[in-house]
Design an enzyme around this catalytic site. Sequence first.
Site, PDB file in Angstrom:
ATOM      1  N   CYS A 121       0.831  -1.201   0.000  1.00  0.00           N
ATOM      2  CA  CYS A 121       0.000   0.000   0.000  1.00  0.00           C
ATOM      3  C   CYS A 121       0.867   1.252   0.000  1.00  0.00           C
ATOM      4  O   CYS A 121       0.378   2.344  -0.250  1.00  0.00           O
ATOM      5  CB  CYS A 121      -0.930  -0.015   1.202  1.00  0.00           C
ATOM      6  SG  CYS A 121      -0.144  -0.430   2.742  1.00  0.00           S
ATOM      7  N   HIS A 122       2.166   1.101   0.284  1.00  0.00           N
ATOM      8  CA  HIS A 122       3.026   2.281   0.276  1.00  0.00           C
ATOM      9  C   HIS A 122       3.283   2.765  -1.144  1.00  0.00           C
ATOM     10  O   HIS A 122       3.805   3.842  -1.346  1.00  0.00           O
ATOM     11  CB  HIS A 122       4.343   1.963   0.978  1.00  0.00           C
ATOM     12  CG  HIS A 122       5.082   0.802   0.403  1.00  0.00           C
ATOM     13  ND1 HIS A 122       4.835  -0.504   0.792  1.00  0.00           N
ATOM     14  CD2 HIS A 122       6.038   0.734  -0.549  1.00  0.00           C
ATOM     15  CE1 HIS A 122       5.642  -1.305   0.100  1.00  0.00           C
ATOM     16  NE2 HIS A 122       6.368  -0.590  -0.714  1.00  0.00           N
TER      17      HIS A 122
END
Length: 156
Positions: A121-122
Amino acid sequence: MEIETTWGSIAVEWLDGRVCGCALPFLSAPPGKPFAIVNCGDDPVSSFVASVFSGTGAKCPALAEPHGTAFQRQVWQAIAGIPFGQTKTYGELAKDIGRPKAVRAVGSACGKNLLPLFIPCHRVVGSKGGLGGFSAGLPWKRFLLEAEHARAINCS
DNA sequence: GGCGCCGTCTTCT
DNA sequence: AGAAGACGGCGCC
């Protein structure tokens, strides 16, 4: 198990060889010291985590069936499809799952991701190059993107 | 360029 | 039902 780093201990949980949980210490501000892994095993999970931080993208270990709504799983699956070293915006992600206008909801789903690092998700950023947010604190996100040589962000 | 408001969608209270 | 959230876009200063 836990992986000790200069930024705190990363806790990873798994069942039957499948990763089912990952927790990073929350950082509201970047620690003064440089990031380094202090104590790390040589099992597949540990080496994967290490590779994420070193920017060498190893193969992601098997993940347990994530607990969440149908919408959230779609989002997470889309995120998992982002190639190493690249980023995608919340808007693109929304379009990919067939809901171009549900960008806000997509962001919300990201925040409920139980497997940061394993579900990258980064690599999801704002449309204007903004970082958006990160459940464990933005310093992690910044560092990870830098490690992966992502140029879509404003590395000042 | 920076700030604020409104539109949109899913999830929690 | 109502509120809120890791957004995007547009209009305004």
